[in-house]
Design a protein around this motif. Structure first.
Motif, PDB file in Angstrom:
ATOM      1  N   HIS A 590       0.836  -1.205   0.000  1.00  9.31           N
ATOM      2  CA  HIS A 590       0.000   0.000   0.000  1.00  9.31           C
ATOM      3  C   HIS A 590       0.874   1.260   0.000  1.00  9.31           C
ATOM      4  CE1 HIS A 590      -4.132  -1.671   1.309  1.00  9.31           C
ATOM      5  NE2 HIS A 590      -3.398  -2.669   0.842  1.00  9.31           N
ATOM      6  N   VAL A 591       1.964   1.226   0.742  1.00  9.66           N
ATOM      7  CA  VAL A 591       2.859   2.383   0.811  1.00  9.66           C
ATOM      8  C   VAL A 591       3.500   2.648  -0.549  1.00  9.66           C
ATOM      9  CG1 VAL A 591       5.024   3.229   1.792  1.00  9.66           C
ATOM     10  CG2 VAL A 591       3.298   2.210   3.290  1.00  9.66           C
ATOM     11  N   ILE A 592       3.992   1.587  -1.194  1.00 11.68           N
ATOM     12  CA  ILE A 592       4.606   1.736  -2.516  1.00 11.68           C
ATOM     13  C   ILE A 592       3.577   2.261  -3.517  1.00 11.68           C
ATOM     14  CG2 ILE A 592       5.530   0.456  -4.488  1.00 11.68           C
ATOM     15  CD1 ILE A 592       7.671   0.795  -2.499  1.00 11.68           C
ATOM     16  N   HIS A 593       2.347   1.729  -3.439  1.00 17.36           N
ATOM     17  CA  HIS A 593       1.296   2.181  -4.347  1.00 17.36           C
ATOM     18  C   HIS A 593       1.032   3.676  -4.168  1.00 17.36           C
ATOM     19  CE1 HIS A 593      -3.145   1.805  -5.835  1.00 17.36           C
ATOM     20  NE2 HIS A 593      -2.347   2.195  -6.796  1.00 17.36           N
ATOM     21  N   ASN A 639       9.881   5.368   1.951  1.00 18.19           N
ATOM     22  CA  ASN A 639      10.595   5.250   3.222  1.00 18.19           C
ATOM     23  C   ASN A 639      10.357   6.445   4.138  1.00 18.19           C
ATOM     24  OD1 ASN A 639      12.324   2.711   3.431  1.00 18.19           O
ATOM     25  ND2 ASN A 639      12.782   3.392   1.348  1.00 18.19           N
ATOM     26  N   LEU A 640      10.099   7.627   3.557  1.00 16.47           N
ATOM     27  CA  LEU A 640       9.728   8.776   4.388  1.00 16.47           C
ATOM     28  C   LEU A 640       8.382   8.518   5.064  1.00 16.47           C
ATOM     29  CD1 LEU A 640      10.799  11.827   2.172  1.00 16.47           C
ATOM     30  CD2 LEU A 640      11.719  11.181   4.425  1.00 16.47           C
ATOM     31  N   ALA A 641       7.445   7.901   4.327  1.00 18.32           N
ATOM     32  CA  ALA A 641       6.148   7.567   4.918  1.00 18.32           C
ATOM     33  C   ALA A 641       6.313   6.554   6.043  1.00 18.32           C
ATOM     34  CB  ALA A 641       5.216   7.013   3.837  1.00 18.32           C
ATOM     35  N   VAL A 642       7.252   5.621   5.891  1.00 15.36           N
ATOM     36  CA  VAL A 642       7.529   4.647   6.944  1.00 15.36           C
ATOM     37  C   VAL A 642       8.090   5.371   8.160  1.00 15.36           C
ATOM     38  CG1 VAL A 642       8.999   2.714   7.602  1.00 15.36           C
ATOM     39  CG2 VAL A 642       7.841   2.696   5.380  1.00 15.36           C
ATOM     40  N   ARG A 643       9.027   6.266   7.933  1.00 10.09           N
ATOM     41  CA  ARG A 643       9.681   6.973   9.032  1.00 10.09           C
ATOM     42  C   ARG A 643       8.712   7.885   9.790  1.00 10.09           C
ATOM     43  NH1 ARG A 643      14.508  11.216   7.964  1.00 10.09           N
ATOM     44  NH2 ARG A 643      12.719  12.562   7.582  1.00 10.09           N
ATOM     45  N   GLN A 644       7.686   8.407   9.094  1.00  9.92           N
ATOM     46  CA  GLN A 644       6.732   9.320   9.730  1.00  9.92           C
ATOM     47  C   GLN A 644       5.773   8.600  10.676  1.00  9.92           C
ATOM     48  OE1 GLN A 644       4.892  11.278   6.412  1.00  9.92           O
ATOM     49  NE2 GLN A 644       6.761  12.381   5.831  1.00  9.92           N
ATOM     50  N   ASP A 645       5.854   7.282  10.732  1.00 16.58           N
ATOM     51  CA  ASP A 645       5.043   6.495  11.673  1.00 16.58           C
ATOM     52  C   ASP A 645       3.552   6.801  11.508  1.00 16.58           C
ATOM     53  OD1 ASP A 645       4.772   4.555  13.639  1.00 16.58           O
ATOM     54  OD2 ASP A 645       4.737   6.020  15.262  1.00 16.58           O
ATOM     55  N   ALA A 695       0.168  -1.859  12.505  1.00 17.80           N
ATOM     56  CA  ALA A 695      -0.624  -0.830  13.168  1.00 17.80           C
ATOM     57  C   ALA A 695      -0.124   0.573  12.846  1.00 17.80           C
ATOM     58  CB  ALA A 695      -0.612  -1.042  14.675  1.00 17.80           C
ATOM     59  N   HIS A 696       1.176   0.709  12.548  1.00 20.54           N
ATOM     60  CA  HIS A 696       1.772   1.993  12.186  1.00 20.54           C
ATOM     61  C   HIS A 696       2.776   1.751  11.054  1.00 20.54           C
ATOM     62  CE1 HIS A 696       0.225   3.040  16.175  1.00 20.54           C
ATOM     63  NE2 HIS A 696       0.200   4.293  15.745  1.00 20.54           N
ATOM     64  N   SER A 697       2.934   2.742  10.176  1.00 20.17           N
ATOM     65  CA  SER A 697       3.788   2.549   9.005  1.00 20.17           C
ATOM     66  C   SER A 697       5.231   2.236   9.386  1.00 20.17           C
ATOM     67  CB  SER A 697       3.736   3.788   8.108  1.00 20.17           C
ATOM     68  OG  SER A 697       4.262   4.925   8.788  1.00 20.17           O
ATOM     69  N   SER A 698       5.687   2.718  10.558  1.00 20.54           N
ATOM     70  CA  SER A 698       7.078   2.454  10.949  1.00 20.54           C
ATOM     71  C   SER A 698       7.342   0.961  11.115  1.00 20.54           C
ATOM     72  CB  SER A 698       7.404   3.186  12.250  1.00 20.54           C
ATOM     73  OG  SER A 698       6.541   2.738  13.296  1.00 20.54           O
ATOM     74  N   GLN A 699       6.296   0.174  11.394  1.00 16.99           N
ATOM     75  CA  GLN A 699       6.474  -1.253  11.587  1.00 16.99           C
ATOM     76  C   GLN A 699       6.757  -1.993  10.280  1.00 16.99           C
ATOM     77  OE1 GLN A 699       2.761  -2.118  13.527  1.00 16.99           O
ATOM     78  NE2 GLN A 699       3.585  -1.754  15.579  1.00 16.99           N
ATOM     79  N   VAL A 700       6.558  -1.303   9.135  1.00 13.32           N
ATOM     80  CA  VAL A 700       6.905  -1.916   7.848  1.00 13.32           C
ATOM     81  C   VAL A 700       8.408  -2.148   7.775  1.00 13.32           C
ATOM     82  CG1 VAL A 700       7.014  -1.508   5.346  1.00 13.32           C
ATOM     83  CG2 VAL A 700       4.919  -0.972   6.616  1.00 13.32           C
ATOM     84  N   GLY A 701       9.185  -1.261   8.380  1.00 13.59           N
ATOM     85  CA  GLY A 701      10.631  -1.378   8.290  1.00 13.59           C
ATOM     86  C   GLY A 701      11.131  -0.810   6.977  1.00 13.59           C
ATOM     87  N   ALA A 702      12.337  -1.195   6.598  1.00 13.04           N
ATOM     88  CA  ALA A 702      12.937  -0.665   5.368  1.00 13.04           C
ATOM     89  C   ALA A 702      12.213  -1.193   4.139  1.00 13.04           C
ATOM     90  CB  ALA A 702      14.416  -1.041   5.310  1.00 13.04           C
ATOM     91  N   LEU A 703      12.156  -0.342   3.106  1.00  9.90           N
ATOM     92  CA  LEU A 703      11.626  -0.727   1.799  1.00  9.90           C
ATOM     93  C   LEU A 703      12.707  -0.481   0.756  1.00  9.90           C
ATOM     94  CD1 LEU A 703       8.016   0.778   1.892  1.00  9.90           C
ATOM     95  CD2 LEU A 703       8.556  -1.606   1.428  1.00  9.90           C
TER      96      LEU A 703
END
Length: 905
Positions: A590-593, A639-645, A695-703
């Motif tokens: 979903h994040v990549i999309h 990855n910015l979206a992941v970092r923004q939690d 539950a939060h985007s940060s839990q995706v980890g690195a992309l």
């Protein structure tokens, strides 16, 4: 009459008779039971079955079709083909038998000057179903055909059904008498070679309640509305109107065959040494090329791309069979750039989009040929090693047994390297080695059985749903995958090979249905959970989870220890590491999309996805490759979206509410009225989705985006590693960079510049080596001229150049011909070994050609001695083979042939 004109006349004729012209559907059709459209009526099936209301009373089309069930038979006869076009006219509750017969007769027999096909009425023989007195009377009394030319036939020939309960009806086929040279007289029931079917009229009037076989069914009554479905093979009627024997000789197919024959120096239609019922091997290969090149052109044009499964595998197989057939004909250069444009030129009159899209089509096709050539190169090396071992093994037994390549090694070449078995057989035979065909076939059968078993385990088609419907009637599965990883449950049912059983024993594989489970069932691109079901006496390893019918979750298990019985109280436990990794991958998708849409715009809409622990791929609508800078930007946004939690939440709402809210409903998915919307960071990402998420985007980890490629017309694919797999991937990349930096003694950031510098030096060195080698060749040419001999007044220079590239041999030959001059008849033949295969190039001057000595003829003689083939023009020709030890014999045979040709004049 050209095929495109036959097609145009068909559509114009029926349009004049109040039919709506319906464009051909793409070969890729939205039907889970079909790889491709395989009949003209397929797009009309929903209307025939009453599933949808037809938008017209009358329709006509020329539908593109592909049938691949007998792909191995293509080329062996002139009848089999894969791509074809089906002319059709349809009536939905409008006209019936009388007008259908009138329309068919009118088009077939009207003069060509009036827009018809102008066939001789005396040569047309209709058939009818044995009990269809109405159709018989219409042909006899209305059309005026004598009774002796109307044949009644049984259910096997003249009754149509779909093979399942539903609509059916009698049919009337129209045959044309091709003449006594094609067989005996007496009509279609006597000889279907002489009497060829050109049109089938289906009168859909019956409701079938049971279909046990093509000829065994029950008629429950009449359909509420009677329909007409007719089909005429465009290629077949083209062969009639063009006076050709078969589809391979018509204007849309033969030019490719002719070009292949020209490139390989073969003559199509040679039957020397072959019985009337068999085809010369060269003819078989030429037909394979002609059929598969055209079929591949049409498939790629409709968005199919080569792959290892489904439609992509069919396309890959056809492209590679075409290239392989050219190789077997002796042509080892790139074949598709020579052949595909010929096919496009012939097909564009009917399908102009092929020319518009030809750059994309050729990119896909030529890339596949390059990949296959690399496969052949790798496979040849492995095969040669295996052949050497087989010879050594045979020699160790004292030479009493023939050398045999084990079936396992032939299977490995086929399965692992994509090396075709017939190529293995051919190349092994060239070196005097047999192949254990029985062993190969046994392994192939085992693989097919495994594939069938795997498909059966996951299958939810109509034929396998009955047992699941029975279990569903016991109640829906209480599915708790979103709430927990483990739960207590009761075994409601056990299934083995499609049948319910009472227990599973240790080591057994079967399906388990629980009243409650936390296991995620494969859907929406996310693969199923793995884990364990603990029973009172042991444990079951869960290897797959599916939903064969709505509301029922089915676990495929392997009994690790103990056993399980219906009614047992068990604990279902999902592997927590598996689940968190799967959640990371699905949320990462979903994040990549969302990142794609932010960078490229809203038209970059997802059209499919696949995710599993640590990995994701996403297909999206886009027409061009992404630059390295664009890929980096997408990766950075993700990855910015992941970092923004960003918070990840799910909500249930109606489908209209979700659409109004801006949630994306993805291609190929079906949704209930109540849908689940996954939101990441508010409106940044809102998608309808039934998968499991973090539950939060940060839990995706690195992309980490690892690849981007084309997978179809207007569709690109992004692949990425997620979480720990992304970190492992980056660690591997870092290790490679570190090693390379150490080897060339520079800092990592200086590596690209240093490698470019080294590559430049290598290329310069290769150019210098080539220049020096050319100088050496030219320097030796003067001495070689003096070695020419006289053969009945023709100067002949034959030379074994040893290890030399084909281009260099060609250059040497033309230089030697120039040195010999144009005064006296001269022939130059130079042979050598290029890439471990013998090559021969022959040139003649004008004086030699005036005496009947042609390079193309001579190179066939030389290549034949070398165990291969070749061809070319009278002044310059090239060939090759497989046995470099016969080079001296080949040059001697050329000299002898020159003597014969000159002496005969």
């Amino acid at each position: 009459m050209e095929t495109a004109e036959i097609r145009r006349r068909w559509l114009a004729y029926f349009e004049q008779h109040e039919h709506t012209v319906v464009p051909s559907a793409p070969l890729i059709y939205d039907d889970p039971n079909l790889l491709f459209v395989n009949a003209g009526m397929v797009p009309m099936k929903p209307y025939m079955l009453g599933q949808q209301t037809p938008p017209w009373k009358r329709a006509t089309s020329v539908q593109k079709c592909v049938r691949t069930g007998d792909i191995e038979e293509v080329g062996k006869t002139s009848r089999h083909g894969t791509f074809f076009q089906m002319n059709g006219n349809f009536s939905f509750g409008d006209y019936f038998k009388e007008e259908a017969i009138d329309l068919a007769w009118g088009l077939l027999t009207s003069p060509q000057g009036e827009g018809g096909y102008g066939l001789d009425p005396e040569k047309l023989w209709p058939t009818v179903f044995k009990d269809d007195d109405e159709a018989f009377s219409l042909w006899r009394d209305k059309i005026g055909i004598p009774e002796q030319r109307i044949t009644r036939r049984d259910e096997n020939d003249n009754y149509w059904s779909m093979g399942v309960p539903g609509p059916g009806g009698p049919s009337s086929e129209i045959f044309i008498d091709r003449g006594e040279e094609y067989g005996q007289t007496g009509g279609p029931a006597v000889d279907e070679d002489r009497y060829m079917e050109i049109w089938n009229l289906v009168f859909m009037q019956d409701e079938l309640s049971a279909v046990r076989s093509k000829a065994d069914f029950d008629i429950a009554g009449s359909l509420p509305t009677r329909n007409i479905d007719t089909g005429m093979g465009l290629e077949r009627i083209a062969s009639v109107l063009q006076g050709k024997d078969n589809l391979y000789e018509i204007d849309e197919v033969y030019p490719v065959l002719a070009k292949a024959a020209e490139l390989t120096g073969k003559t199509y239609g040679e039957r020397s040494g072959h019985s009337a019922g068999s085809s010369h091997p060269d003819d078989v290969h030429l037909r394979v090329v002609a059929d598969h090149v055209r079929s591949s052109l049409m498939l790629i044009g409709d968005g199919v791309t080569p792959g290892n499964e489904g439609r992509g595998y069919v396309l890959r197989r056809m492209l590679r069979r075409a290239v392989r057939a050219m190789r077997l004909l002796g042509f080892e250069d790139h074949a598709l750039p020579e052949l595909l444009p010929v096919s496009m030129e012939r097909m564009k009159a009917s399908y102009p989009e092929l020319e518009t899209d030809f750059a994309r089509i050729t990119q896909i096709a030529y890339g596949e040929e390059d990949a296959f050539r690399r496969t052949l190169a790798a496979g040849t090396t492995i095969l040669d090693t295996a052949v050497t071992k087989a010879k050594q093994s045979a020699a160790s037994l004292g030479g009493t047994r023939a050398a045999v390549l084990p079936g396992g090694e032939a299977f490995q070449l086929h399965d692992t390297y994509g090396f075709p078995i017939d190529l293995t057989l051919e190349m092994a035979a060239e070196q005097g080695v047999e192949v254990d065909r029985d062993g190969f076939r046994r392994l192939m059968d085992e693989q097919r059985q495994r594939a069938k078993a795997d498909a059966k385990a996951k299958k939810s088609g109509h034929a396998d749903t009955e047992v699941w419907k029975e279990l569903r009637e016991l109640g829906a599965t209480d599915w708790q995958a979103y709430q927990a990883l483990s739960t207590e449950g009761v075994v409601r049912g056990l299934v083995v090979d499609g049948a319910r059983v009472q227990e599973l024993a240790p080591g057994q594989v079967g399906q388990v249905v629980l009243d409650r489970t936390t296991f995620y069932a494969e859907s929406g691109g996310q693969i199923a959970d793995e884990g364990v079901i603990t029973t009172p006496s042991g444990s079951l390893r869960v290897v797959d989870v599916q939903r064969p019918v709505k509301g029922l979750v089915v676990h495929t298990v392997e009994v690790a220890e103990g056993g399980v019985q219906v009614g047992d109280q068990v604990r279902a436990q999902v592997d927590p590491d598996w689940r968190i990794s799967a959640c990371q991958a699905h949320s990462g998708t979903h994040v990549i999309h969302a990142a794609l849409r932010q960078v490229l715009g809203p038209s970059a809409l997802q059209s499919g996805s696949y995710n599993k622990p640590g990995y994701l791929r996403l297909d999206f609508a886009w027409n061009s490759a992404l630059s390295a800078a664009t890929r980096s930007e997408i990766e950075e946004v993700a990855n910015l979206a992941v970092r923004q939690d960003l918070p990840v939440s799910s909500q249930y709402m109606t489908l209209p509410e979700a659409r109004e809210w801006g949630a994306l409903a993805l291609f190929g998915e079906t949704y209930d009225e109540q849908v689940r919307v996954i939101e990441i960071g508010g409106p940044w990402s809102r998608e309808l989705c039934g998968g499991t998420h973090v539950a939060h985007s940060s839990q995706v980890g690195a992309l980490t985006v690892t690849g981007e490629s084309s997978v179809g017309s207007g569709v690109r694919r992004v692949e990425a590693f997620v979480g720990m797999e992304a970190l492992r991937y980056l660690a591997r990349e870092r290790a490679i960079v570190s090693e390379l930096s150490g080897l060339v003694k520079v800092q990592p950031q200086e590596l690209p510049e240093r490698i470019n510098d080294l590559l430049g030096r290598v290329k310069e060195a290769e150019r210098e080596i080539a220049r020096l080698r050319q100088q050496q060749l030219l320097a030796s040419a003067g001495a070689l001229v003096g070695s020419a001999t006289e053969v009945h007044g023709v100067r002949y220079l034959g030379h074994d150049a040893g290890q030399l590239g084909a281009d260099e041999i060609r250059g040497l030959v033309t230089d030697l011909r120039s040195r010999l001059g144009e005064g006296a008849p001269s022939v130059v033949a130079v042979a050598g070994v290029a890439k471990e295969r013998p090559v021969v190039v022959i040139a003649t001057n004008a004086a030699a050609r005036d005496r009947g000595v042609r390079a193309g003829d001579l190179v066939k003689v030389a290549a034949g001695v070398l165990g291969g083939g070749g061809g070319g023009k009278p002044d310059l020709a090239q060939g090759g083979g497989s046995d470099s030890t016969k080079i001296a014999d080949a040059l001697t045979e050329v000299q002898r042939t020159i003597g014969e040709k000159v002496a005969d004049r």
